[in-house]
Motif scaffolding. Structure first.
Motif, PDB file in Angstrom:
ATOM      1  N   ILE A 114       0.844  -0.882  -0.230  1.00 24.68           N
ATOM      2  CA  ILE A 114      -0.233   0.284  -0.168  1.00 24.68           C
ATOM      3  C   ILE A 114       0.703   1.592   0.284  1.00 24.68           C
ATOM      4  CG2 ILE A 114      -0.361   0.242   2.777  1.00 24.68           C
ATOM      5  CD1 ILE A 114      -2.215   1.321  -0.214  1.00 24.68           C
ATOM      6  N   ASP A 115       2.665   0.813   0.784  1.00 19.61           N
ATOM      7  CA  ASP A 115       2.779   2.539   0.278  1.00 19.61           C
ATOM      8  C   ASP A 115       3.579   2.557  -0.939  1.00 19.61           C
ATOM      9  OD1 ASP A 115       2.771   2.224   3.549  1.00 19.61           O
ATOM     10  OD2 ASP A 115       4.528   1.045   3.046  1.00 19.61           O
ATOM     11  N   VAL A 116       3.834   1.549  -1.683  1.00 24.49           N
ATOM     12  CA  VAL A 116       3.826   1.961  -2.997  1.00 24.49           C
ATOM     13  C   VAL A 116       2.580   2.831  -3.945  1.00 24.49           C
ATOM     14  CG1 VAL A 116       4.495   1.239  -4.993  1.00 24.49           C
ATOM     15  CG2 VAL A 116       5.951   0.027  -2.964  1.00 24.49           C
ATOM     16  N   VAL A 117       1.298   1.989  -3.464  1.00 27.58           N
ATOM     17  CA  VAL A 117       0.425   2.314  -4.511  1.00 27.58           C
ATOM     18  C   VAL A 117       0.220   4.070  -3.722  1.00 27.58           C
ATOM     19  CG1 VAL A 117      -1.853   1.561  -4.628  1.00 27.58           C
ATOM     20  CG2 VAL A 117      -0.600   0.143  -4.590  1.00 27.58           C
ATOM     21  N   GLU A 118      -0.095   4.244  -3.048  1.00 28.18           N
ATOM     22  CA  GLU A 118      -0.369   5.584  -2.157  1.00 28.18           C
ATOM     23  C   GLU A 118       1.347   6.807  -2.483  1.00 28.18           C
ATOM     24  OE1 GLU A 118      -1.724   5.518   1.959  1.00 28.18           O
ATOM     25  OE2 GLU A 118      -4.196   4.272   0.921  1.00 28.18           O
ATOM     26  N   GLY A 119       2.302   5.830  -2.588  1.00 26.36           N
ATOM     27  CA  GLY A 119       3.194   7.036  -2.814  1.00 26.36           C
ATOM     28  C   GLY A 119       3.492   7.349  -1.516  1.00 26.36           C
ATOM     29  N   ARG A 120       3.361   6.457  -0.719  1.00 24.71           N
ATOM     30  CA  ARG A 120       4.137   6.965   0.590  1.00 24.71           C
ATOM     31  C   ARG A 120       5.698   6.415   1.202  1.00 24.71           C
ATOM     32  NH1 ARG A 120       1.569   5.128   4.751  1.00 24.71           N
ATOM     33  NH2 ARG A 120      -0.646   3.379   3.500  1.00 24.71           N
ATOM     34  N   LEU A 121       6.714   6.470   0.131  1.00 21.20           N
ATOM     35  CA  LEU A 121       7.574   6.142   0.258  1.00 21.20           C
ATOM     36  C   LEU A 121       8.666   6.626   0.929  1.00 21.20           C
ATOM     37  CD1 LEU A 121       7.804   4.769  -3.528  1.00 21.20           C
ATOM     38  CD2 LEU A 121       7.212   3.280  -1.198  1.00 21.20           C
ATOM     39  N   ASP A 122       8.430   6.721   2.248  1.00 19.89           N
ATOM     40  CA  ASP A 122       9.323   7.646   3.622  1.00 19.89           C
ATOM     41  C   ASP A 122      11.094   6.665   3.399  1.00 19.89           C
ATOM     42  OD1 ASP A 122      10.490   9.734   4.705  1.00 19.89           O
ATOM     43  OD2 ASP A 122       8.684   9.133   6.534  1.00 19.89           O
ATOM     44  N   LEU A 123      12.384   7.104   2.861  1.00 16.33           N
ATOM     45  CA  LEU A 123      12.433   6.127   3.008  1.00 16.33           C
ATOM     46  C   LEU A 123      14.352   7.175   3.284  1.00 16.33           C
ATOM     47  CD1 LEU A 123      12.851   3.637   0.448  1.00 16.33           C
ATOM     48  CD2 LEU A 123      11.605   3.559   2.667  1.00 16.33           C
ATOM     49  N   PRO A 124      14.944   6.281   3.558  1.00 14.84           N
ATOM     50  CA  PRO A 124      16.457   7.638   4.369  1.00 14.84           C
ATOM     51  C   PRO A 124      17.131   7.632   2.810  1.00 14.84           C
ATOM     52  CG  PRO A 124      16.567   5.329   5.434  1.00 14.84           C
ATOM     53  CD  PRO A 124      15.287   5.336   4.987  1.00 14.84           C
ATOM     54  N   ARG A 125      17.622   8.248   2.708  1.00 18.62           N
ATOM     55  CA  ARG A 125      17.910   9.139   0.990  1.00 18.62           C
ATOM     56  C   ARG A 125      19.230   8.363   1.207  1.00 18.62           C
ATOM     57  NH1 ARG A 125      19.762  14.447  -1.367  1.00 18.62           N
ATOM     58  NH2 ARG A 125      21.491  13.633  -2.402  1.00 18.62           N
ATOM     59  N   GLY A 126      19.026   7.165  -0.650  1.00 20.25           N
ATOM     60  CA  GLY A 126      19.598   6.827  -1.248  1.00 20.25           C
ATOM     61  C   GLY A 126      19.952   5.288  -0.684  1.00 20.25           C
ATOM     62  N   TYR A 127      18.909   5.047  -0.600  1.00 20.59           N
ATOM     63  CA  TYR A 127      18.184   3.503   0.040  1.00 20.59           C
ATOM     64  C   TYR A 127      16.523   3.313  -1.148  1.00 20.59           C
ATOM     65  CZ  TYR A 127      21.078   3.006   3.673  1.00 20.59           C
ATOM     66  OH  TYR A 127      22.053   2.492   4.129  1.00 20.59           O
ATOM     67  N   SER A 128      16.364   2.141  -1.451  1.00 18.00           N
ATOM     68  CA  SER A 128      15.360   1.959  -2.670  1.00 18.00           C
ATOM     69  C   SER A 128      14.609   1.273  -1.860  1.00 18.00           C
ATOM     70  CB  SER A 128      15.969   0.798  -3.781  1.00 18.00           C
ATOM     71  OG  SER A 128      16.594   1.798  -4.913  1.00 18.00           O
ATOM     72  N   PRO A 129      13.158   1.508  -2.357  1.00 19.35           N
ATOM     73  CA  PRO A 129      11.994   0.674  -1.905  1.00 19.35           C
ATOM     74  C   PRO A 129      12.362  -0.551  -2.654  1.00 19.35           C
ATOM     75  CG  PRO A 129      11.334   1.965  -3.411  1.00 19.35           C
ATOM     76  CD  PRO A 129      12.622   2.018  -2.571  1.00 19.35           C
ATOM     77  N   VAL A 130      11.699  -2.168  -1.759  1.00 19.26           N
ATOM     78  CA  VAL A 130      11.374  -3.292  -2.560  1.00 19.26           C
ATOM     79  C   VAL A 130      10.374  -4.005  -1.710  1.00 19.26           C
ATOM     80  CG1 VAL A 130      13.190  -4.601  -0.835  1.00 19.26           C
ATOM     81  CG2 VAL A 130      12.195  -5.142  -2.963  1.00 19.26           C
ATOM     82  N   VAL A 131       9.174  -4.705  -2.554  1.00 30.05           N
ATOM     83  CA  VAL A 131       8.292  -5.165  -1.799  1.00 30.05           C
ATOM     84  C   VAL A 131       8.240  -6.630  -1.466  1.00 30.05           C
ATOM     85  CG1 VAL A 131       5.631  -4.733  -1.908  1.00 30.05           C
ATOM     86  CG2 VAL A 131       6.636  -3.174  -3.245  1.00 30.05           C
ATOM     87  N   LEU A 132       7.835  -6.980  -0.459  1.00 32.86           N
ATOM     88  CA  LEU A 132       8.121  -8.505  -0.482  1.00 32.86           C
ATOM     89  C   LEU A 132       6.232  -8.926  -0.980  1.00 32.86           C
ATOM     90  CD1 LEU A 132      10.499  -9.002   2.650  1.00 32.86           C
ATOM     91  CD2 LEU A 132      10.952  -9.239  -0.006  1.00 32.86           C
ATOM     92  N   THR A 133       6.353  -9.384  -0.910  1.00 29.70           N
ATOM     93  CA  THR A 133       4.733 -10.465  -0.851  1.00 29.70           C
ATOM     94  C   THR A 133       4.979 -11.757  -1.517  1.00 29.70           C
ATOM     95  OG1 THR A 133       4.305  -9.997  -3.878  1.00 29.70           O
ATOM     96  CG2 THR A 133       4.001  -8.464  -2.933  1.00 29.70           C
ATOM     97  N   PHE A 134       3.683 -12.264  -0.791  1.00 32.66           N
ATOM     98  CA  PHE A 134       3.746 -13.672   0.175  1.00 32.66           C
ATOM     99  C   PHE A 134       2.221 -14.403  -1.034  1.00 32.66           C
ATOM    100  CE2 PHE A 134       6.597 -11.584   2.363  1.00 32.66           C
ATOM    101  CZ  PHE A 134       7.784 -12.726   2.141  1.00 32.66           C
ATOM    102  N   ASP A 135       1.942 -14.988  -1.811  1.00 30.49           N
ATOM    103  CA  ASP A 135       0.886 -15.459  -2.162  1.00 30.49           C
ATOM    104  C   ASP A 135       0.566 -16.253  -1.616  1.00 30.49           C
ATOM    105  OD1 ASP A 135       0.949 -13.653  -4.394  1.00 30.49           O
ATOM    106  OD2 ASP A 135       0.612 -14.584  -5.650  1.00 30.49           O
ATOM    107  N   ASP A 136      -0.952 -16.971  -1.687  1.00 27.86           N
ATOM    108  CA  ASP A 136      -1.766 -18.281  -0.943  1.00 27.86           C
ATOM    109  C   ASP A 136      -1.883 -18.854   0.510  1.00 27.86           C
ATOM    110  OD1 ASP A 136      -1.583 -18.510  -4.250  1.00 27.86           O
ATOM    111  OD2 ASP A 136       0.197 -19.764  -4.187  1.00 27.86           O
ATOM    112  N   GLY A 137      -0.999 -17.594   1.307  1.00 28.87           N
ATOM    113  CA  GLY A 137      -1.312 -18.229   2.480  1.00 28.87           C
ATOM    114  C   GLY A 137      -0.548 -19.362   2.500  1.00 28.87           C
ATOM    115  N   SER A 138       0.293 -19.936   2.261  1.00 29.11           N
ATOM    116  CA  SER A 138       0.727 -21.084   2.369  1.00 29.11           C
ATOM    117  C   SER A 138       1.356 -21.502   3.779  1.00 29.11           C
ATOM    118  CB  SER A 138       1.918 -21.848   1.646  1.00 29.11           C
ATOM    119  OG  SER A 138       2.821 -21.170   1.650  1.00 29.11           O
TER     120      SER A 138
END
Length: 342
Positions: A114-138
């Protein structure tokens, strides 16, 4: 030059960084902490959700390795099962730890979807966001085990690996998005407790339909039943939980897209802000005019020996070779800093 014109220009190596302040500013607060119900007695004690500056005063977090570029692309990683042997849809705990180490060393830090979708990427300078998604609830994603008369998180489950990595690296916050179906984590007995714990720890629970349905084959009523039915189920764990994004089963586009976005089922409403596809590349920045929240690509995490093309290992190397194409934070959520050609 206007923001849209700037972001439409092609990003090229060595481009000049241009800082632009958004009219009215952007959201500066970290993702809101929900107030879930208290976990059952004997459950693992939830650690406090650690913000990036938890071990340092604001402004003292060392900058990351790259110059800012908030028009760059973002990796949304896609995991499924976790087990002792690597497979097309299975990651081993050891390889998952290695994934986190590879990301950490390269200056990536996790955010919720949701942070990506809403553009709320409040990270320190010089760092990149990555999203870890997990499907199926195994089951291997989040397992509780008995030890000394108490339940603990299995250290070889995905959540166990994330908790351990966070303890070792406090500047790696507990952020991940779990897309579940009708029996989250294949655990009828304690799934509600697990959902509450994930939210207490700062992670996100998303919608994957009630029965892992192919939405391209369903009409409006059936679509509402699949998406709203899961909303209704998750409310048993936490009435305040409303899923914000949908990982499309099989990557299939809904035949009734409006019903997939918003609707009501048995008196409970839902409103989804994004759809996630199955593959097969990085997503545009939410500040890029090309960003379409209802067509967000993901990158599957598969051993290169099994699938060498367009997977996590491929894109990790790609951004090593083309760092100018990667989203990199400027550390100031009140503005957007983009790379533009001279």
């Amino acid at each position: 030059m206007g923001l849209l014109a700037l972001l439409r220009r092609r990003l090229v190596p060595g481009a000049l960084a241009a800082s632009l302040t958004l009219a009215g500013g952007c959201a500066t607060a970290a993702p809101g902490t929900p107030s879930p119900a208290t976990a059952a007695t004997g459950a693992p004690a939830p650690p406090a959700a650690t913000p990036y500056a938890a071990t340092a005063a604001p402004g003292e977090v060392p900058p990351g390795p790259l110059p800012p570029n908030e028009a760059g692309r973002i990796m949304i990683l896609e995991y499924h099962r976790f087990g002792p042997e690597e497979g097309r849809w299975t990651r081993t705990p050891a390889n998952f730890r290695r994934d986190l180490e590879d990301l950490y060393r390269r200056g990536y830090r996790p955010v919720n979807m949701i942070d990506v979708v809403e553009g709320r990427l409040d990270l320190p300078r010089g760092y990149s966001p990555v999203v870890l998604t997990f499907d199926d609830g195994s089951a291997g994603q989040f397992r509780l085990i008995e030890k000394d008369g108490r339940r603990e998180v299995d250290p070889d489950s995905a959540v166990g690996v994330l908790l351990a990595f966070h303890r070792e690296h406090p500047d790696w916050p507990l952020r991940a998005t779990f897309y579940v179906n009708d029996v989250p984590f294949e655990d009828p007995a304690t799934w509600q407790e697990k959902v509450r714990l994930l939210r207490q720890w700062g992670m996100e629970v998303g919608n994957h339909t009630l029965t892992h349905a192919d939405l391209s084959r369903l009409d409006t009523a059936a679509t509402a039943r699949e998406i709203g039915g899961l909303e209704l189920l998750l409310a048993q764990a936490d009435p305040e939980l409303h899923t914000a994004t949908l990982a499309l089963p099989f990557g299939a586009r809904p035949a009734a897209p409006q019903a997939a976005r918003t609707g009501t089922f048995q008196g409970r409403s839902y409103a989804l802000k994004a759809f996630l596809l199955v593959g097969a590349g990085p997503a545009p920045s939410p500040h890029d005019p090309a960003f379409d929240p209802y067509r967000l690509p993901r990158i599957q995490v598969v051993d290169p020996a099994i699938e060498p093309r367009s997977t996590f290992a491929f894109w990790l190397r790609y951004f090593d070779d083309h760092p100018e194409q990667r989203y990199v934070s400027d550390g100031d959520p009140s503005r957007i800093t983009a790379r533009a050609s001279p």
